[in-house]
Design an enzyme around this catalytic site. Sequence first.
Site, PDB file in Angstrom:
ATOM      1  N   SER A  95      22.849  58.832   0.427  1.00  0.00           N
ATOM      2  CA  SER A  95      21.589  58.969   0.312  1.00  0.00           C
ATOM      3  C   SER A  95      21.417  59.668  -1.602  1.00  0.00           C
ATOM      4  O   SER A  95      21.946  60.886  -1.607  1.00  0.00           O
ATOM      5  CB  SER A  95      21.448  59.613   1.473  1.00  0.00           C
ATOM      6  OG  SER A  95      19.921  59.092   1.764  1.00  0.00           O
ATOM      7  N   GLU A  96      20.342  59.551  -1.185  1.00  0.00           N
ATOM      8  CA  GLU A  96      19.894  59.992  -3.184  1.00  0.00           C
ATOM      9  C   GLU A  96      19.223  61.469  -3.326  1.00  0.00           C
ATOM     10  O   GLU A  96      19.613  61.863  -4.318  1.00  0.00           O
ATOM     11  CB  GLU A  96      18.622  58.666  -3.805  1.00  0.00           C
ATOM     12  CG  GLU A  96      18.622  57.546  -3.787  1.00  0.00           C
ATOM     13  CD  GLU A  96      18.607  56.257  -2.385  1.00  0.00           C
ATOM     14  OE1 GLU A  96      19.079  57.381  -1.574  1.00  0.00           O
ATOM     15  OE2 GLU A  96      17.267  55.793  -1.952  1.00  0.00           O
ATOM     16  N   ASN A  97      19.568  61.294  -1.659  1.00  0.00           N
ATOM     17  CA  ASN A  97      18.840  63.200  -1.709  1.00  0.00           C
ATOM     18  C   ASN A  97      20.014  64.020  -1.629  1.00  0.00           C
ATOM     19  O   ASN A  97      19.565  65.135  -1.340  1.00  0.00           O
ATOM     20  CB  ASN A  97      17.930  63.465  -1.015  1.00  0.00           C
ATOM     21  CG  ASN A  97      18.696  62.949   0.359  1.00  0.00           C
ATOM     22  OD1 ASN A  97      18.742  61.898   0.399  1.00  0.00           O
ATOM     23  ND2 ASN A  97      18.171  63.974   1.619  1.00  0.00           N
TER      24      ASN A  97
END
Lengths: 216, 216, 226, 226
Positions: free
Chosen positions: A47-49
């Site tokens: 996930s990008e985060n």
Amino acid sequence: MKKFDRRQIAARVARDIPEGAYVNLGIGLPTLVADHLPRDREIVLHSENGVLGIGPRPAKGMEDEDLINAGKEPVTLLKGGAFFHHADSFGMIRGRHLDYCVLGAFQVSVAGDLANWHTGAPDAIPAVGGAMDLAVGAKNVLVMMEHLTKDGKSKIVERCSYPLTAARCVNRIYTDLAVIDVKADGLHVVDMVEGLSFEELQRLSGVPLRRMATAA
Amino acid sequence: MKKFDRRQIAARVARDIPEGAYVNLGIGLPTLVADHLPRDREIVLHSENGVLGIGPRPAKGMEDEDLINAGKEPVTLLKGGAFFHHADSFGMIRGRHLDYCVLGAFQVSVAGDLANWHTGAPDAIPAVGGAMDLAVGAKNVLVMMEHLTKDGKSKIVERCSYPLTAARCVNRIYTDLAVIDVKADGLHVVDMVEGLSFEELQRLSGVPLRRMATAA
Amino acid sequence: MIDKFIDTAQAALADVPDGATVMIGGFGNAGMPAELIDALVAHGARGLTVVNNNAGNADTGLAALIAAKCVRKIICSFPRQADSWHFDKAHRAGELELELVPQGTLAERIRAAGAGIGAFYTPTAFGTKLAAGKETRRIGERDYVLEYPIHADYALIKADRADRWGNLTYRMTARNFGPIMAAAAKCTVAQVRETVPLGALDPEVVVTPGIFVKRVVRIAPLGKAA
Amino acid sequence: MIDKFIDTAQAALADVPDGATVMIGGFGNAGMPAELIDALVAHGARGLTVVNNNAGNADTGLAALIAAKCVRKIICSFPRQADSWHFDKAHRAGELELELVPQGTLAERIRAAGAGIGAFYTPTAFGTKLAAGKETRRIGERDYVLEYPIHADYALIKADRADRWGNLTYRMTARNFGPIMAAAAKCTVAQVRETVPLGALDPEVVVTPGIFVKRVVRIAPLGKAA
């Protein structure tokens, strides 16, 4: 003809993700893919985060606000997971380390152009998030969407009328009607829902399609 | 006149490093500065190979080959130290996070140009290491060197004859004869060794010097 | 099941072709993948481009790779040392090309390759011989040199612990180039001191996530059975 | 003695001037420095440029800062959300400028500021509205857009543990923008859950070394005494 529902589209995407793949599932519809990944394959979700190794949703009451995905939903972490900061996370994306990303779309063009971030309406306040990075960075960009708009127009188009997310980036399109590969020589139909003829799919799509020699 | 020896130059540099400073000491002569830092000041030493918080040399037999400085000498780590990779380490340098670096030099020009990596000899195989990054990145670049070459020529020059490490980067020069600030309007003598007159220093240096109103 | 463990250094490097670009981690002995380099020498691929901070010391490791005439070009920041005689000789004989890069620019070019950056402007080396012929640009009040990423076919690195997904931790200053080289190469091979079960590495403490690592070989410390 | 601990959020932000550029960490609630933002609202500096992934949600935090008319411009990747009404209103009224940046480009521009990179070429957004008017370049077989660093006067971030040198660890995905914002600002203020004695943080596990941090405020978790 029996259209796929959202879950069925997600399951169809999941079938194509191989063992050992590093995969980012976009916000919204693509998130459903996680529920359908074959349990006998180890697939690492990004996930990008700043996380690799996302596991299933936590049980009610077990959510931790420090452990979320890019859709800001609570998640869990599998054994073998890891955390890192945003620049490292997008370095992974941009640096072509993700094998697959799965994105929603407003439109995909015959050349594989993707429009999924902005309707282009003059009064809309646009938000882009990580969509452009994923579209340009993942080795394989898979798109999940309904084949037709609410008023029956094809979302697969000669040329996107909505603002682009990235040009020539989509590899495969999964819709409620078909699975279609985007290749240099055009769109190849890989798979269709039961009871749909190639001719009918061609008519609905409004852009030239080719039959694949053998279905995947 | 009583010239400073190497240890005295190092001690003079150490005197100028304030409490709380983040400091990189170059390979060779500048490494001596560590031994002279006032014990009542907390000063955090950085090394290019990914460490902050370097402590004194380890006791004989306590060396660890995984804990070294940029000169590849064994070091120790203080409480509060941290490890990081090379890109982060040079991001720190280039990003102007170091308060001071102390470098050796072949020559420094009146404009603060530094030459310390390459003699320019046609058959020499040059090595640059982190010198150019430090010279361009540290907030204050302090140079330690002998004032004169072996054959009596000034190492402070109108224009460097050796290949540059970086232009207009040096803030202060510490030699065996004097301490000299490099300012926009020229070289200011901050300090001289006992028994040396300004006129004699001026004669030896061969470039225009100014007297500082008060010594530091 | 994802299992990146591989039994021997030889097996881990069996497919290195002639002409490959190979990054080799380490700064001094810290983080130097000695056994992987030995295996590369034994493997015998020729015409390699090697990326390392140095150009070999004494007669082992990278120096042995040079002595065996496997290396065509070295990209490094600090070739010349008292004991870099194999490099010195091959370079002076015109058999070994040198690309000299400031250490921070070397690190950033490697990092850029892993992060998908096409090129970047650095202030380092502006106005010096090492920027000769390079594109420059004034941005704000500073001058910069345009630098390009360094991609590699293989990265040979040394880490401390690994799990079967290829997650890595390092030990002290042995971290140095490992994490950025791992991300910059198509095939990263890590030698590690210890392998651990999946889940044994704290996810907060993993420095190189397994996504960057293809193969892991455990090299038992001297005096311990493999 | 180096001591970066400071007693209150108010004291830590007392010198923020009108017109400052302020980075605010967090992604969702994870890593959001809620108490520091509250203190910034109370402090009352005007004309701020805020860098954050979003543009505020509901009525607290960044949304409250916008509602209090402290913000002149927002640089972010994802402003529009169901509950971003304060941003929507101010932006539509022409009182709040928006610079929309793809999330990875936002992260890389922040990282570039901290690492002294003058500009970089990214493939993201090439050929899109968000690259309109920007310089582009073909490098190899790919097209890139030139992007510049984002520097800040202050960074407000939330970490997990800190020592008095300002070394920080984070908790899970709360790490997000913290480490890169810390390096990109002249004055980084971290709120932390716990302060520990020097030496209590494993040097392998420190994510943000103290060199990037100027002030640390402990904010006791709800229900615990300060």
